[in-house]
Scaffold this motif. Structure first.
Motif: not given
Length: 173
Positions: A1-16
């Motif tokens: 499940m991905h976060a409904p928070i755009p900033l966390l989604e951006q962080l997840r992309e960076f993380d990957g």
């Protein structure tokens, strides 16, 4: 499940996009899937990351009904107890995370350990537990216009206020 928070989604992309750790003990977890060991709080918290190597968890505190969850306070749920506000909002937490200091939490407060370089006992001057930290600091600067907190301070409120509003950065931003 991905976060409904755009900033966390951006962080997840960076993380990957990076190899290796970019922050001491920090690891994203499936958003809201874990109660961090605090089932009584589970309706008011949304865990999103491991905070340190011993099992403490970062969570968004749903203290009100605002739409932008990234503007809500961030809690540190200690693996040995304690629930503390560690940032006014998600951007402030990311400054602390980028610092390279890992939180150590107990019932009485929070201390930060400098884990930017650790010696490995081989006499080579140290081992970098966060080889992607410079890339994370650049990402933070480019995406949010923020710099890493250089030295997070100890944070603990008066007795009985474990969910106070003190931040490891004080009023600086």
């Amino acid at each position: 499940m991905h976060a409904p928070i755009p900033l966390l989604e951006q962080l997840r992309e960076f993380d990957g996009s990076v190899d290796g750790y970019y922050a001491a003990g920090f690891e994203l977890i499936p958003f809201g899937k874990d109660d961090g060991g605090y089932p009584r709080l589970s309706e008011r918290i949304l865990p999103f990351a491991q905070a340190n190597g011993s099992g403490s968890t970062y969570a968004i505190w749903l203290r009100d009904d605002r739409a932008d969850l990234a503007t809500l306070p961030v809690l540190l749920l200690g693996d040995e107890g304690g629930v503390h506000v560690v940032a006014r909002d998600l951007p402030e937490l990311l400054r602390v995370v980028a610092s390279g200091w890992a939180p150590m939490c107990g019932w009485d407060g929070i201390d930060y350990d400098d884990e930017r370089e650790e010696t490995d006992g081989e006499g080579d001057g140290g081992w970098d537990p966060c080889p992607a930290n410079p890339a994370f600091r650049s990402w933070l600067r480019d995406r949010l216009g923020l710099e890493a907190a250089e030295i997070p301070t100890r944070s603990s409120g008066p007795p009985g206020t474990s969910c106070g509003t003190r931040s490891p950065l004080g009023s600086a931003r």
